[in-house]
Design a protein around this motif. Structure first.
Motif, PDB file in Angstrom:
ATOM      1  N   PRO A 164      20.111 -23.644 -62.060  1.00 23.80           N
ATOM      2  CA  PRO A 164      18.793 -24.149 -62.467  1.00 23.80           C
ATOM      3  C   PRO A 164      17.868 -24.322 -61.256  1.00 23.80           C
ATOM      4  O   PRO A 164      18.343 -24.578 -60.140  1.00 23.80           O
ATOM      5  CB  PRO A 164      19.104 -25.505 -63.126  1.00 23.80           C
ATOM      6  N   ASP A 165      16.581 -24.207 -61.497  1.00 19.36           N
ATOM      7  CA  ASP A 165      15.601 -24.284 -60.393  1.00 19.36           C
ATOM      8  C   ASP A 165      15.735 -25.597 -59.615  1.00 19.36           C
ATOM      9  O   ASP A 165      15.623 -25.602 -58.383  1.00 19.36           O
ATOM     10  CB  ASP A 165      14.162 -24.184 -60.948  1.00 19.36           C
ATOM     11  N   TRP A 166      15.986 -26.703 -60.341  1.00 22.18           N
ATOM     12  CA  TRP A 166      16.026 -28.000 -59.630  1.00 22.18           C
ATOM     13  C   TRP A 166      17.140 -28.021 -58.594  1.00 22.18           C
ATOM     14  O   TRP A 166      16.999 -28.601 -57.523  1.00 22.18           O
ATOM     15  CB  TRP A 166      16.148 -29.176 -60.612  1.00 22.18           C
ATOM     16  N   MET A 167      18.223 -27.314 -58.908  1.00 20.72           N
ATOM     17  CA  MET A 167      19.362 -27.326 -57.978  1.00 20.72           C
ATOM     18  C   MET A 167      19.027 -26.502 -56.712  1.00 20.72           C
ATOM     19  O   MET A 167      19.423 -26.852 -55.606  1.00 20.72           O
ATOM     20  CB  MET A 167      20.589 -26.737 -58.684  1.00 20.72           C
ATOM     21  N   VAL A 168      18.276 -25.417 -56.905  1.00 20.81           N
ATOM     22  CA  VAL A 168      17.854 -24.620 -55.740  1.00 20.81           C
ATOM     23  C   VAL A 168      16.939 -25.478 -54.858  1.00 20.81           C
ATOM     24  O   VAL A 168      17.037 -25.465 -53.629  1.00 20.81           O
ATOM     25  CB  VAL A 168      17.109 -23.334 -56.183  1.00 20.81           C
ATOM     26  N   ARG A 169      16.070 -26.262 -55.493  1.00 23.08           N
ATOM     27  CA  ARG A 169      15.149 -27.120 -54.720  1.00 23.08           C
ATOM     28  C   ARG A 169      15.907 -28.173 -53.929  1.00 23.08           C
ATOM     29  O   ARG A 169      15.563 -28.469 -52.790  1.00 23.08           O
ATOM     30  CB  ARG A 169      14.147 -27.793 -55.659  1.00 23.08           C
ATOM     31  N   VAL A 170      16.957 -28.717 -54.535  1.00 19.46           N
ATOM     32  CA  VAL A 170      17.767 -29.711 -53.803  1.00 19.46           C
ATOM     33  C   VAL A 170      18.460 -29.020 -52.623  1.00 19.46           C
ATOM     34  O   VAL A 170      18.418 -29.505 -51.483  1.00 19.46           O
ATOM     35  CB  VAL A 170      18.813 -30.364 -54.748  1.00 19.46           C
ATOM     36  N   ALA A 171      19.056 -27.850 -52.892  1.00 19.84           N
ATOM     37  CA  ALA A 171      19.767 -27.121 -51.825  1.00 19.84           C
ATOM     38  C   ALA A 171      18.824 -26.764 -50.682  1.00 19.84           C
ATOM     39  O   ALA A 171      19.224 -26.698 -49.517  1.00 19.84           O
ATOM     40  CB  ALA A 171      20.411 -25.861 -52.396  1.00 19.84           C
ATOM     41  N   ALA A 172      17.547 -26.565 -51.024  1.00 21.49           N
ATOM     42  CA  ALA A 172      16.569 -26.149 -50.003  1.00 21.49           C
ATOM     43  C   ALA A 172      16.403 -27.190 -48.897  1.00 21.49           C
ATOM     44  O   ALA A 172      15.964 -26.869 -47.798  1.00 21.49           O
ATOM     45  CB  ALA A 172      15.222 -25.868 -50.657  1.00 21.49           C
ATOM     46  N   HIS A 173      16.787 -28.453 -49.171  1.00 19.12           N
ATOM     47  CA  HIS A 173      16.653 -29.488 -48.141  1.00 19.12           C
ATOM     48  C   HIS A 173      17.581 -29.229 -46.953  1.00 19.12           C
ATOM     49  O   HIS A 173      17.291 -29.643 -45.842  1.00 19.12           O
ATOM     50  CB  HIS A 173      16.938 -30.873 -48.733  1.00 19.12           C
ATOM     51  N   PHE A 174      18.699 -28.551 -47.211  1.00 18.21           N
ATOM     52  CA  PHE A 174      19.642 -28.335 -46.096  1.00 18.21           C
ATOM     53  C   PHE A 174      19.997 -26.864 -45.899  1.00 18.21           C
ATOM     54  O   PHE A 174      20.633 -26.511 -44.912  1.00 18.21           O
ATOM     55  CB  PHE A 174      20.925 -29.171 -46.301  1.00 18.21           C
ATOM     56  N   ASN A 175      19.583 -25.972 -46.803  1.00 16.76           N
ATOM     57  CA  ASN A 175      19.959 -24.558 -46.692  1.00 16.76           C
ATOM     58  C   ASN A 175      18.709 -23.681 -46.563  1.00 16.76           C
ATOM     59  O   ASN A 175      17.913 -23.570 -47.501  1.00 16.76           O
ATOM     60  CB  ASN A 175      20.762 -24.166 -47.948  1.00 16.76           C
ATOM     61  N   PRO A 176      18.509 -23.033 -45.378  1.00 19.44           N
ATOM     62  CA  PRO A 176      17.293 -22.237 -45.170  1.00 19.44           C
ATOM     63  C   PRO A 176      17.151 -21.059 -46.139  1.00 19.44           C
ATOM     64  O   PRO A 176      16.036 -20.673 -46.492  1.00 19.44           O
ATOM     65  CB  PRO A 176      17.439 -21.722 -43.736  1.00 19.44           C
ATOM     66  N   LEU A 177      18.286 -20.489 -46.602  1.00 18.99           N
ATOM     67  CA  LEU A 177      18.172 -19.357 -47.537  1.00 18.99           C
ATOM     68  C   LEU A 177      17.648 -19.842 -48.890  1.00 18.99           C
ATOM     69  O   LEU A 177      16.802 -19.196 -49.525  1.00 18.99           O
ATOM     70  CB  LEU A 177      19.520 -18.655 -47.700  1.00 18.99           C
ATOM     71  N   ALA A 178      18.138 -21.015 -49.335  1.00 18.11           N
ATOM     72  CA  ALA A 178      17.628 -21.599 -50.586  1.00 18.11           C
ATOM     73  C   ALA A 178      16.139 -21.918 -50.423  1.00 18.11           C
ATOM     74  O   ALA A 178      15.337 -21.701 -51.342  1.00 18.11           O
ATOM     75  CB  ALA A 178      18.414 -22.852 -50.939  1.00 18.11           C
ATOM     76  N   ARG A 179      15.765 -22.385 -49.224  1.00 19.23           N
ATOM     77  CA  ARG A 179      14.351 -22.711 -48.958  1.00 19.23           C
ATOM     78  C   ARG A 179      13.477 -21.471 -49.117  1.00 19.23           C
ATOM     79  O   ARG A 179      12.372 -21.527 -49.646  1.00 19.23           O
ATOM     80  CB  ARG A 179      14.226 -23.261 -47.528  1.00 19.23           C
ATOM     81  N   ALA A 180      14.006 -20.330 -48.687  1.00 16.98           N
ATOM     82  CA  ALA A 180      13.221 -19.089 -48.789  1.00 16.98           C
ATOM     83  C   ALA A 180      13.059 -18.655 -50.248  1.00 16.98           C
ATOM     84  O   ALA A 180      12.086 -17.989 -50.603  1.00 16.98           O
ATOM     85  CB  ALA A 180      13.900 -17.984 -47.983  1.00 16.98           C
ATOM     86  N   VAL A 181      14.019 -19.052 -51.098  1.00 13.17           N
ATOM     87  CA  VAL A 181      13.971 -18.629 -52.505  1.00 13.17           C
ATOM     88  C   VAL A 181      13.023 -19.505 -53.326  1.00 13.17           C
ATOM     89  O   VAL A 181      12.414 -19.036 -54.294  1.00 13.17           O
ATOM     90  CB  VAL A 181      15.415 -18.667 -53.106  1.00 13.17           C
ATOM     91  N   VAL A 182      12.846 -20.772 -52.921  1.00  8.85           N
ATOM     92  CA  VAL A 182      12.070 -21.720 -53.743  1.00  8.85           C
ATOM     93  C   VAL A 182      10.696 -21.181 -54.168  1.00  8.85           C
ATOM     94  O   VAL A 182      10.362 -21.219 -55.355  1.00  8.85           O
ATOM     95  CB  VAL A 182      11.953 -23.100 -53.038  1.00  8.85           C
ATOM     96  N   PRO A 183       9.891 -20.608 -53.238  1.00  7.25           N
ATOM     97  CA  PRO A 183       8.575 -20.134 -53.683  1.00  7.25           C
ATOM     98  C   PRO A 183       8.655 -18.962 -54.673  1.00  7.25           C
ATOM     99  O   PRO A 183       7.664 -18.627 -55.323  1.00  7.25           O
ATOM    100  CB  PRO A 183       7.899 -19.666 -52.381  1.00  7.25           C
ATOM    101  N   GLU A 184       9.849 -18.345 -54.764  1.00  5.67           N
ATOM    102  CA  GLU A 184      10.015 -17.173 -55.634  1.00  5.67           C
ATOM    103  C   GLU A 184      10.445 -17.541 -57.051  1.00  5.67           C
ATOM    104  O   GLU A 184      10.414 -16.700 -57.947  1.00  5.67           O
ATOM    105  CB  GLU A 184      11.128 -16.259 -55.083  1.00  5.67           C
ATOM    106  N   LEU A 185      10.915 -18.774 -57.248  1.00 11.48           N
ATOM    107  CA  LEU A 185      11.564 -19.122 -58.519  1.00 11.48           C
ATOM    108  C   LEU A 185      10.643 -18.828 -59.701  1.00 11.48           C
ATOM    109  O   LEU A 185       9.490 -19.260 -59.730  1.00 11.48           O
ATOM    110  CB  LEU A 185      11.981 -20.593 -58.524  1.00 11.48           C
ATOM    111  N   GLY A 186      11.157 -18.090 -60.659  1.00 14.62           N
ATOM    112  CA  GLY A 186      10.419 -17.809 -61.888  1.00 14.62           C
ATOM    113  C   GLY A 186       9.370 -16.717 -61.745  1.00 14.62           C
ATOM    114  O   GLY A 186       8.809 -16.265 -62.745  1.00 14.62           O
ATOM    115  N   SER A 187       9.086 -16.274 -60.534  1.00 14.04           N
ATOM    116  CA  SER A 187       8.014 -15.284 -60.361  1.00 14.04           C
ATOM    117  C   SER A 187       8.499 -13.858 -60.626  1.00 14.04           C
ATOM    118  O   SER A 187       9.672 -13.540 -60.467  1.00 14.04           O
ATOM    119  CB  SER A 187       7.457 -15.333 -58.939  1.00 14.04           C
TER     120      SER A 187
END
Ligand code: NAP
Length: 338
Positions: free
Chosen positions: A276-299
């Motif tokens: 789920p998107d919320w879990m990617v957002r949480v992971a983004a706090h400590f994982n740079p690859l997840a951070r790179a994906v956040v702006p892409e979610l759902g697009s």
């Protein structure tokens, strides 16, 4: 065809297929590697007529070697640029070699009397910083670097292509410049030292991608990317041109489904789960690859390659074939253990 072309970054994924096609079509090829110690292994993997390829040492970060590599070349395919699997802390680790390396290659090309310079840019220079939603991008679009969250790699490709075009406009003289902008490049792998783009399929196949975030990308086959470079080297009237090289947009979920449908038991570790998107957002706090994906979610970002098809008669394989061929090679080379 007896022209000589310099292909920068001869050890790379795209460059390997490009050099093979150029040699098969009768070109003489000069190629650069950072360290000539790599020449033997790259020659062995290329498996082309050795007399048609000459190796030169040149680093994007230094002036040495570019003049020698360009001598006698009428054409350049500037392919080399850093494409790491991870995200560097300092964006300049990618921006500086991408931009300054392109400018070094351009200056040396002009001094050597090169006619045409084809630069491997990326849809990274076209399709980012536009916000979420469904977008269709063409060659008229540029990534908006003023928006937050643009990854260092996307910055590096945008800055480098802009700098190259600005330099050509101001100082290029008769040198013809055009760019090729591929999306995510997949297809057969020719070396165990494969490109970061192939990592996506590897992580799905070996099960290390435990679930699929809701993001996607255009896919293009490495053989078709090489072919588009060759077409751009040969066709008349390429000055200023820009070509998107992409097949259709696909979500990561669909890539996983294609692997499972086509590879059967060999795809047993490919995930069936979504994150789920919320879990990617949480992971983004400590994982740079997840951070790179956040702006892409759902697009959804369609990249329209009709210009290359209309002007250069280019065609692409179905993305399903590229995805399955990537997986097959990773298994056959023993990179992924089933
Ligand atoms: P790759 O296999 O990682 O190749 C990159 C090449 O650039 C390698 O030959 C590498 O040399 C060279 N390089 C990196 N830093 C360098 C430096 N400081 N000095 C000299 N050479 C350097 O990746 P690829 O997929 O073939 O990418 C080739 C080009 O296509 C790049 O411009 C990339 O941005 C672009 N592109 C790739 C994709 C994709 O999905 N793969 C998509 C769009 C655009 P070493 O072997 O010594 O590291």
């Amino acid at each position: 065809m007896t022209d000589t072309v310099l292909v920068s970054g001869g050890s790379g994924y795209i460059a390997g297929f490009l050099i093979r096609q150029l040699v098969a079509e009768g070109w003489m090829v000069h190629t650069t590697v950072r360290d000539l110690a790599k020449e033997g292994v790259v020659r062995e993997l290329l498996a082309v007529d050795n007399s048609r390829v000459k190796f030169f040492a040149a680093d994007l970060n230094a002036d040495t070697g570019w003049t020698q590599a360009m001598a006698g070349c009428g054409f350049v395919a500037h392919v080399a640029s850093p494409l790491p699997a991870g995200v560097p802390k300092d964006a300049d680790e990618l921006i500086v070699p991408a931009r300054d390396g392109a400018l070094r290659a351009l200056r040396a090309a002009k001094a050597a009397g090169v006619k045409r310079f084809v630069m491997t840019s990326s849809v990274a220079a076209i399709a980012y910083g536009r916000g979420r939603g469904v977008h269709t991008f063409t060659e008229a679009d540029w990534t908006d670097l003023s928006k937050p969250g643009i990854s260092p790699y996307v910055q590096s490709k945008t800055v480098a292509e802009r700098a190259a075009r600005d330099w050509v406009a101001a100082e290029g003289g008769e040198l013809e410049y055009c760019s090729i902008c591929p999306s995510v490049v997949l297809g057969p792998v020719w070396s165990r030292d494969y490109s970061a783009s192939v990592m996506i399929v590897r992580k799905l196949l070996d099960g290390s991608m435990g679930a699929c975030p809701d993001f996607g990308f255009g896919v293009v086959d490495v053989r078709d990317v090489a072919d588009l470079h060759v077409r751009a080297l040969k066709a008349p009237g390429m000055a200023g041109e820009r070509f998107i090289a992409s097949g259709r947009f696909v979500k990561l979920r669909e890539v996983a489904d294609i692997l499972r449908a086509q590879l059967g038991s060999e795809a047993a570790k490919v995930t069936t789960r979504n994150v789920p998107d919320w879990m990617v957002r949480v992971a983004a706090h400590f994982n740079p690859l997840a951070r790179a994906v956040v702006p892409e979610l759902g697009s959804v970002r369609h990249q329209d390659a009709s210009h290359a098809k209309a002007v250069l008669g280019w065609a692409t394989r179905p993305i399903e074939q590229s995805i399955v061929d990537t997986a097959r090679c990773l298994i056959d080379l023993g990179i992924v253990k089933i």
